[in-house]
Design an enzyme around this catalytic site. Sequence first.
Site, PDB file in Angstrom:
ATOM      1  N   GLU A  41      21.502  19.437  46.327  1.00  0.00           N
ATOM      2  CA  GLU A  41      21.183  18.529  45.309  1.00  0.00           C
ATOM      3  C   GLU A  41      22.673  17.912  44.544  1.00  0.00           C
ATOM      4  O   GLU A  41      22.234  16.654  44.503  1.00  0.00           O
ATOM      5  CB  GLU A  41      20.635  19.719  43.478  1.00  0.00           C
ATOM      6  CG  GLU A  41      19.250  20.675  43.641  1.00  0.00           C
ATOM      7  CD  GLU A  41      20.040  22.009  44.519  1.00  0.00           C
ATOM      8  OE1 GLU A  41      20.964  21.740  45.525  1.00  0.00           O
ATOM      9  OE2 GLU A  41      19.739  22.920  44.039  1.00  0.00           O
ATOM     10  N   HIS A  57      25.798  21.772  47.783  1.00  0.00           N
ATOM     11  CA  HIS A  57      24.303  21.988  47.970  1.00  0.00           C
ATOM     12  C   HIS A  57      23.838  20.822  47.947  1.00  0.00           C
ATOM     13  O   HIS A  57      23.918  19.311  47.508  1.00  0.00           O
ATOM     14  CB  HIS A  57      23.822  22.643  46.718  1.00  0.00           C
ATOM     15  CG  HIS A  57      25.010  24.153  46.383  1.00  0.00           C
ATOM     16  ND1 HIS A  57      23.808  25.317  45.820  1.00  0.00           N
ATOM     17  CD2 HIS A  57      25.293  24.716  47.801  1.00  0.00           C
ATOM     18  CE1 HIS A  57      24.377  26.156  46.426  1.00  0.00           C
ATOM     19  NE2 HIS A  57      25.686  26.331  47.209  1.00  0.00           N
ATOM     20  N   CYS A  67      21.409  26.414  41.564  1.00  0.00           N
ATOM     21  CA  CYS A  67      22.342  27.310  41.458  1.00  0.00           C
ATOM     22  C   CYS A  67      22.756  27.064  40.169  1.00  0.00           C
ATOM     23  O   CYS A  67      22.317  25.632  39.452  1.00  0.00           O
ATOM     24  CB  CYS A  67      23.194  27.526  42.441  1.00  0.00           C
ATOM     25  SG  CYS A  67      23.940  26.324  42.635  1.00  0.00           S
TER      26      CYS A  67
HETATM   27  N1  LIG Z   1      19.475  25.271  45.468  1.00  0.00           N
HETATM   28  C1  LIG Z   1      20.094  25.674  45.877  1.00  0.00           C
HETATM   29  C2  LIG Z   1      19.927  26.578  46.725  1.00  0.00           C
HETATM   30  C3  LIG Z   1      21.298  27.387  47.869  1.00  0.00           C
HETATM   31  N2  LIG Z   1      21.318  25.867  48.708  1.00  0.00           N
HETATM   32  C4  LIG Z   1      22.039  26.134  49.318  1.00  0.00           C
HETATM   33  C5  LIG Z   1      23.617  27.248  49.840  1.00  0.00           C
HETATM   34  C6  LIG Z   1      23.796  27.260  50.820  1.00  0.00           C
HETATM   35  O1  LIG Z   1      23.330  26.368  52.377  1.00  0.00           O
HETATM   36  C7  LIG Z   1      21.688  27.480  51.065  1.00  0.00           C
HETATM   37  C8  LIG Z   1      22.083  29.015  50.368  1.00  0.00           C
HETATM   38  O2  LIG Z   1      22.336  29.805  51.467  1.00  0.00           O
HETATM   39  P1  LIG Z   1      21.458  31.638  51.211  1.00  0.00           P
HETATM   40  O3  LIG Z   1      21.818  32.481  50.586  1.00  0.00           O
HETATM   41  O4  LIG Z   1      20.005  31.224  50.851  1.00  0.00           O
HETATM   42  O5  LIG Z   1      21.833  31.762  52.869  1.00  0.00           O
HETATM   43  O6  LIG Z   1      20.889  26.754  50.881  1.00  0.00           O
HETATM   44  C9  LIG Z   1      21.081  24.440  48.251  1.00  0.00           C
HETATM   45  O7  LIG Z   1      21.780  23.440  48.966  1.00  0.00           O
HETATM   46  N3  LIG Z   1      20.575  24.196  46.804  1.00  0.00           N
HETATM   47 ZN   LIG Z   2      23.572  24.679  44.193  1.00  0.00          ZN
END
Ligand SMILES: Nc1ccn([C@H]2C[C@H](O)[C@@H](COP(=O)(O)O)O2)c(=O)n1
Ligand SMILES: [Zn+2]
Length: 159
Positions: free
Chosen positions: A79, A77, A103
């Site tokens: 962060e 992710h 998350c």
């Molecule tokens: N705060 C966040 C939330 C999600 N991510 C990333 C992880 C995945 O690449 C994507 C989420 O996928 P989705 O379920 O929306 O198709 O975003 C993050 O980096 N930071």
């Molecule tokens: Zn995350």
Amino acid sequence: MKRKDYISWDQYFMGIALLSAQRSKDDHTQVGACLVNDHNKILSVGYNGMPIGCNDDDMPWEREGEPLDTKYFYVCHAELNAILNYGGGSLDGARVYVTLFPCNECAKAIIQSGMKEVIYMQDKYADSDATMASKKMFDMAGVTYRQFQPKGQRIIIDL
Ligand SMILES: Nc1ccn([C@H]2C[C@H](O)[C@@H](COP(=O)(O)O)O2)c(=O)n1
Ligand SMILES: [Zn+2]
């Protein structure tokens, strides 16, 4: 005369988070993060992507299917990448600008690294257990969070 339409610190750092998100290979959700200290110095940036050495072209980007054939077990992710990209020592008291609410796993990393404030843009998974767990942990740990308020100022960067 002093220029009047310069961008605020919040716009500057969220702008950098948004630009960082444009590096993501995830075709559904691109996330960027920018870590900043209390002197408004940028400490680190990150975006969601596969771990170093795991070729983007060989990794799955799907959202559905067999768990091992989706991105979720693999993608780092934004962060977490920003935290891990920081080579300078303590993140105590820093704030994180992020384009999507963290998350629960990133919330833990944000808390444990000593950061004190989260400024987020979207909260599209607000109803998910992961986001609710993040907010519960932030509240308990004294990490404040607020949504970025766009001022409607448009900046076109011609690349
Ligand atoms: N705060 C966040 C939330 C999600 N991510 C990333 C992880 C995945 O690449 C994507 C989420 O996928 P989705 O379920 O929306 O198709 O975003 C993050 O980096 N930071
Ligand atoms: Zn995350």
